[in-house]
Design a protein around this motif. Structure first.
Motif, PDB file in Angstrom:
ATOM      1  N   THR A 244      21.545  56.698  30.871  1.00  0.00           N
ATOM      2  CA  THR A 244      20.175  56.277  30.574  1.00  0.00           C
ATOM      3  C   THR A 244      19.287  56.280  31.812  1.00  0.00           C
ATOM      4  OG1 THR A 244      21.048  54.858  28.822  1.00  0.00           O
ATOM      5  CG2 THR A 244      18.781  54.456  29.534  1.00  0.00           C
ATOM      6  N   PHE A 245      19.833  55.867  32.953  1.00  0.00           N
ATOM      7  CA  PHE A 245      18.987  55.671  34.141  1.00  0.00           C
ATOM      8  C   PHE A 245      19.244  56.694  35.245  1.00  0.00           C
ATOM      9  CE2 PHE A 245      19.625  51.529  32.104  1.00  0.00           C
ATOM     10  CZ  PHE A 245      18.310  51.167  31.870  1.00  0.00           C
ATOM     11  N   SER A 246      20.324  57.451  35.132  1.00  0.00           N
ATOM     12  CA  SER A 246      20.662  58.475  36.147  1.00  0.00           C
ATOM     13  C   SER A 246      20.705  57.876  37.544  1.00  0.00           C
ATOM     14  CB  SER A 246      19.655  59.633  36.099  1.00  0.00           C
ATOM     15  OG  SER A 246      19.594  60.185  34.808  1.00  0.00           O
ATOM     16  N   ARG A 247      21.291  56.685  37.667  1.00  0.00           N
ATOM     17  CA  ARG A 247      21.393  56.004  38.958  1.00  0.00           C
ATOM     18  C   ARG A 247      22.844  55.616  39.220  1.00  0.00           C
ATOM     19  NH1 ARG A 247      16.197  53.866  39.961  1.00  0.00           N
ATOM     20  NH2 ARG A 247      14.760  55.261  38.891  1.00  0.00           N
ATOM     21  N   PRO A 248      23.305  55.730  40.476  1.00  0.00           N
ATOM     22  CA  PRO A 248      24.635  55.202  40.809  1.00  0.00           C
ATOM     23  C   PRO A 248      24.629  53.676  40.771  1.00  0.00           C
ATOM     24  CG  PRO A 248      23.552  56.038  42.782  1.00  0.00           C
ATOM     25  CD  PRO A 248      22.676  56.420  41.627  1.00  0.00           C
ATOM     26  N   PHE A 249      25.780  53.089  40.541  1.00  0.00           N
ATOM     27  CA  PHE A 249      25.870  51.639  40.400  1.00  0.00           C
ATOM     28  C   PHE A 249      27.260  51.166  40.807  1.00  0.00           C
ATOM     29  CE2 PHE A 249      27.669  53.404  36.622  1.00  0.00           C
ATOM     30  CZ  PHE A 249      28.739  52.577  36.334  1.00  0.00           C
ATOM     31  N   VAL A 250      27.388  49.849  40.942  1.00  0.00           N
ATOM     32  CA  VAL A 250      28.678  49.200  41.167  1.00  0.00           C
ATOM     33  C   VAL A 250      28.687  47.935  40.316  1.00  0.00           C
ATOM     34  CG1 VAL A 250      30.152  47.986  42.816  1.00  0.00           C
ATOM     35  CG2 VAL A 250      29.005  50.090  43.507  1.00  0.00           C
ATOM     36  N   ILE A 251      29.793  47.675  39.604  1.00  0.00           N
ATOM     37  CA  ILE A 251      29.975  46.438  38.844  1.00  0.00           C
ATOM     38  C   ILE A 251      31.127  45.657  39.476  1.00  0.00           C
ATOM     39  CG2 ILE A 251      30.578  45.411  36.613  1.00  0.00           C
ATOM     40  CD1 ILE A 251      29.435  47.864  35.246  1.00  0.00           C
ATOM     41  N   ILE A 252      30.897  44.391  39.779  1.00  0.00           N
ATOM     42  CA  ILE A 252      31.947  43.537  40.332  1.00  0.00           C
ATOM     43  C   ILE A 252      32.035  42.280  39.479  1.00  0.00           C
ATOM     44  CG2 ILE A 252      32.736  42.248  42.346  1.00  0.00           C
ATOM     45  CD1 ILE A 252      31.204  44.188  44.092  1.00  0.00           C
ATOM     46  N   SER A 253      33.247  41.942  39.037  1.00  0.00           N
ATOM     47  CA  SER A 253      33.418  40.827  38.101  1.00  0.00           C
ATOM     48  C   SER A 253      34.556  39.905  38.510  1.00  0.00           C
ATOM     49  CB  SER A 253      33.695  41.372  36.697  1.00  0.00           C
ATOM     50  OG  SER A 253      33.978  40.320  35.791  1.00  0.00           O
ATOM     51  N   GLY A 254      34.371  38.636  38.185  1.00  0.00           N
ATOM     52  CA  GLY A 254      35.471  37.690  38.262  1.00  0.00           C
ATOM     53  C   GLY A 254      36.220  37.711  36.937  1.00  0.00           C
ATOM     54  N   GLU A 255      37.375  37.078  36.912  1.00  0.00           N
ATOM     55  CA  GLU A 255      38.157  37.043  35.679  1.00  0.00           C
ATOM     56  C   GLU A 255      37.754  35.824  34.850  1.00  0.00           C
ATOM     57  OE1 GLU A 255      42.279  37.485  36.246  1.00  0.00           O
ATOM     58  OE2 GLU A 255      42.115  39.442  37.210  1.00  0.00           O
ATOM     59  N   PRO A 256      37.965  35.891  33.514  1.00  0.00           N
ATOM     60  CA  PRO A 256      37.561  34.773  32.647  1.00  0.00           C
ATOM     61  C   PRO A 256      38.226  33.457  33.028  1.00  0.00           C
ATOM     62  CG  PRO A 256      38.078  36.729  31.340  1.00  0.00           C
ATOM     63  CD  PRO A 256      38.512  37.028  32.745  1.00  0.00           C
ATOM     64  N   CYS A 257      37.432  32.370  32.956  1.00  0.00           N
ATOM     65  CA  CYS A 257      37.968  31.033  33.206  1.00  0.00           C
ATOM     66  C   CYS A 257      37.139  30.025  32.408  1.00  0.00           C
ATOM     67  CB  CYS A 257      37.948  30.706  34.690  1.00  0.00           C
ATOM     68  SG  CYS A 257      36.310  30.364  35.346  1.00  0.00           S
ATOM     69  N   LEU A 258      37.540  28.757  32.443  1.00  0.00           N
ATOM     70  CA  LEU A 258      36.836  27.705  31.692  1.00  0.00           C
ATOM     71  C   LEU A 258      36.188  26.677  32.599  1.00  0.00           C
ATOM     72  CD1 LEU A 258      39.297  27.079  28.717  1.00  0.00           C
ATOM     73  CD2 LEU A 258      36.882  27.678  28.501  1.00  0.00           C
ATOM     74  N   ASP A 259      36.413  26.782  33.906  1.00  0.00           N
ATOM     75  CA  ASP A 259      35.919  25.775  34.849  1.00  0.00           C
ATOM     76  C   ASP A 259      34.500  26.133  35.304  1.00  0.00           C
ATOM     77  OD1 ASP A 259      35.476  23.841  36.707  1.00  0.00           O
ATOM     78  OD2 ASP A 259      37.166  24.362  38.007  1.00  0.00           O
ATOM     79  N   PHE A 260      33.494  25.494  34.681  1.00  0.00           N
ATOM     80  CA  PHE A 260      32.090  25.804  34.985  1.00  0.00           C
ATOM     81  C   PHE A 260      31.731  25.450  36.424  1.00  0.00           C
ATOM     82  CE2 PHE A 260      27.454  25.570  34.494  1.00  0.00           C
ATOM     83  CZ  PHE A 260      27.236  26.712  33.734  1.00  0.00           C
ATOM     84  N   THR A 261      32.421  24.462  37.001  1.00  0.00           N
ATOM     85  CA  THR A 261      32.090  24.025  38.374  1.00  0.00           C
ATOM     86  C   THR A 261      32.453  25.089  39.411  1.00  0.00           C
ATOM     87  OG1 THR A 261      34.243  22.929  38.632  1.00  0.00           O
ATOM     88  CG2 THR A 261      32.416  21.603  37.754  1.00  0.00           C
ATOM     89  N   ARG A 262      33.247  26.093  39.010  1.00  0.00           N
ATOM     90  CA  ARG A 262      33.628  27.161  39.945  1.00  0.00           C
ATOM     91  C   ARG A 262      32.553  28.215  40.098  1.00  0.00           C
ATOM     92  NH1 ARG A 262      38.987  30.020  38.356  1.00  0.00           N
ATOM     93  NH2 ARG A 262      38.031  31.460  39.830  1.00  0.00           N
ATOM     94  N   LEU A 263      31.527  28.166  39.239  1.00  0.00           N
ATOM     95  CA  LEU A 263      30.523  29.234  39.237  1.00  0.00           C
ATOM     96  C   LEU A 263      29.867  29.469  40.603  1.00  0.00           C
ATOM     97  CD1 LEU A 263      28.546  29.171  35.861  1.00  0.00           C
ATOM     98  CD2 LEU A 263      29.863  31.032  36.842  1.00  0.00           C
ATOM     99  N   PRO A 264      29.354  28.424  41.284  1.00  0.00           N
ATOM    100  CA  PRO A 264      28.704  28.688  42.581  1.00  0.00           C
ATOM    101  C   PRO A 264      29.635  29.366  43.583  1.00  0.00           C
ATOM    102  CG  PRO A 264      28.156  26.492  41.789  1.00  0.00           C
ATOM    103  CD  PRO A 264      29.232  27.005  40.890  1.00  0.00           C
ATOM    104  N   GLU A 265      30.890  28.911  43.642  1.00  0.00           N
ATOM    105  CA  GLU A 265      31.843  29.515  44.575  1.00  0.00           C
ATOM    106  C   GLU A 265      32.106  30.979  44.216  1.00  0.00           C
ATOM    107  OE1 GLU A 265      36.555  28.998  45.809  1.00  0.00           O
ATOM    108  OE2 GLU A 265      35.525  27.396  44.726  1.00  0.00           O
ATOM    109  N   GLU A 266      32.281  31.243  42.924  1.00  0.00           N
ATOM    110  CA  GLU A 266      32.558  32.617  42.506  1.00  0.00           C
ATOM    111  C   GLU A 266      31.338  33.503  42.722  1.00  0.00           C
ATOM    112  OE1 GLU A 266      35.514  34.024  39.543  1.00  0.00           O
ATOM    113  OE2 GLU A 266      33.748  33.894  38.243  1.00  0.00           O
TER     114      GLU A 266
END
Length: 515
Positions: A244-266
């Motif tokens: 759609t955009f003809s642009r290079p990209f990078v996707i970086i993801s953490g793995e699923p978890c349930l601890d919402f307090t970890r969000l800032p660190e991740e």
């Protein structure tokens, strides 16, 4: 079109009202009619019209009774009351029901037209204010969420908005945080908004919260219990972006978890890793846990760099100087690839160039930190950075003499004049303008952006899009004709760029601006 309802217990009055004015030309469509108050109230509840024209006296429910119900239930329907002279003073006593206007029977055509125009203007202004308020509210919540991700302590006045947002998140479903960095050298303002809209419209993720971090980095908080399904959906995104955009990209993801307090660190870990995107392969998905954290010192990659670099330049061998820089750059990338180390190598390169250029001429006033930031922010490969620095080095070593050298402002003015005169030429680009001005592409590009805030390509695109928008308002030109007039040879490519720049397609814009 605004929906309108007409209610009067006299058939001939209803028929006269229906044909008294051209409702469509005034922006209205007749949604329904009623011969008594109870039917009128039922239709108002079902159809939710923008405007109801109600007789003051009707069987079962009067117009004022209905106005009172609309007011109490806050339905938002505007009300015009039809009344005879005998009931006019009585009608005015009920003004606190929010009745917009009172019209005496028999209704005058010009009077009705004026009132309908006033109602339309009032509704549009109200909607605009509501839209602005909703947008402000949404943006404020997004900023609060970003502040939370960055580890900021939320002030007490922001806590309710944050809680309202997070209360909407599924609390028993694992979530994953990911960042997407997409190349955006042209600085197109809607590129990330269009990307997030595409993800939403194609229902790639069932439940997610999107946010925009910078001009070329956006994030997704995705609620997905299955790692396998999450990975499959990421691959779907990775197919949509280049298509759609003809642009290079990078996707970086953490793995699923349930601890919402970890969000800032991740978030900080993801942000740090995506800062290393120049060392990662393009158009790929990376998982946070699989990427190593490199903290090696850059000093040994710079051992004797400045001395060897300057000796090569002073001896009239810029090719050798370029080799010295390239060796330091790729040694760093091989042994300690980090965003911090890249910034050190680039800073040392620009500092050494400044030392050399100051030896052979007056200081040019270049801002080395500006160049370092631009390269690290907007380029996704070492090859591109090395090529840019090589061009810059060529500019530093073959600087125009003081007699030939134009001030940066004069150079930019000349470049703008060339763009305005040649914007219809499909070959107009950075090299085209550099050839016309007699300066290297790297010097011209950085000088132009430093003074205007736009890259050359971004300014050309912006100028062409403004011209295109003016031509689209004409209404008599085909898209192919417009493309020919602004320097695009491919209608499909132009349409994509226009939508990316403004947020809507050329055809939608023409519809919006039809007389």
């Amino acid at each position: 079109m605004l929906k309108i309802l007409i209610a009067d217990d006299e058939y001939f009055i209803r028929e006269r009202l229906k044909h008294l004015v051209d409702y469509q030309s005034l922006g209205y469509e007749l949604a329904g009619e009623a011969a008594n108050g109870e039917k009128a109230w039922q239709l108002i509840r079902e159809l939710k019209p923008d405007l109801a024209i109600l007789d003051i006296k009707m069987p079962l429910l009067s117009g004022l009774n209905i106005a009172q119900k609309i007011h109490e239930e806050q339905l938002g329907t505007k009300v015009i009351i039809l009344t005879s002279y005998d009931y006019f003073s009585y009608a005015q006593e009920s003004i606190h029901y929010g009745v917009f206007a009172y019209l005496l029977k028999p209704v005058d055509r010009l009077m009705l037209t004026d009132v309908l125009q006033d109602v339309s203007k009032n509704i549009m202004e109200s909607r605009h204010l509501h839209t602005m308020a909703d947008q402000y509210y949404t943006e404020k919540q997004a900023n609060i969420f970003l502040n939370y991700l960055q580890g900021d302590t939320l002030p007490p006045e922001d806590k309710p908005l944050f809680d309202e947002l997070t209360d909407k998140f599924p609390h028993d479903t694992p979530f994953a945080l990911c960042l997407i960095k997409i190349e955006n050298k042209d600085g197109e303002p809607y590129i990330l908004k269009n990307l997030l809209s595409l993800i939403k419209d194609q229902h790639i993720f069932e439940d997610f919260y999107p946010f925009i971090y910078t001009d070329n980095i956006c994030g997704l908080l995705i609620f997905e219990p299955s790692l396998t399904r999450l990975e499959a959906r990421y691959y779907k995104v990775s197919g949509c972006i280049p298509e759609t955009f003809s642009r290079p990209f990078v996707i970086i993801s953490g793995e699923p978890c349930l601890d919402f307090t970890r969000l800032p660190e991740e978030f900080q870990a993801l942000l740090s890793l995506i800062g290393h995107s120049v060392f990662l392969k393009k158009n790929r998905i990376y998982w946070l846990d699989e990427c190593r954290d490199i903290t090696a010192s850059p000093q040994r990659f710079l051992c004797n760099f400045r001395a060897a670099f300057l000796i090569s330049l002073r001896s009239g061998n810029p090719e050798k100087a370029c080799e010295v820089f390239t060796e330091a750059l790729y040694s760093m990338a091989e042994e300690a690839p980090s965003a911090y180390n890249l910034s050190i190598v680039l800073s040392e390169f620009f500092l050494s160039c400044s030392i050399y250029t100051n030896e052979i001429q007056e200081a040019s006033g270049t801002d080395n930190a500006f160049y370092v930031h631009e390269l690290m922010e907007n380029y996704l490969s070492l090859e591109e950075i090395a090529a840019w620095c090589s061009s810059y080095l060529s500019s530093a070593c073959h600087y125009p003499s003081s007699a030939e050298h134009a001030s940066p402002n004069i150079l930019v003015s000349k470049a703008v004049s060339i763009i305005e005169a040649s914007f219809a030429d499909p070959d107009l680009d950075l090299s085209f303008i550099a050839d016309k001005t007699g300066y290297t592409s790297s010097y011209l590009s950085t000088t132009f952006k430093k003074i205007t805030g736009f890259s050359i390509v971004q300014y050309i695109t912006k100028y062409r899009m403004e011209k295109a928008r003016a031509l689209l308002c004409d209404g008599s030109l085909k898209l192919k004709d417009i493309c020919d007039r602004i320097g695009y040879t491919d209608v499909f490519y132009f349409s994509k760029r226009f939508k990316s720049f403004y947020g809507y397609s050329p055809s939608d814009y023409m519809k919006m601006n039809r007389p």
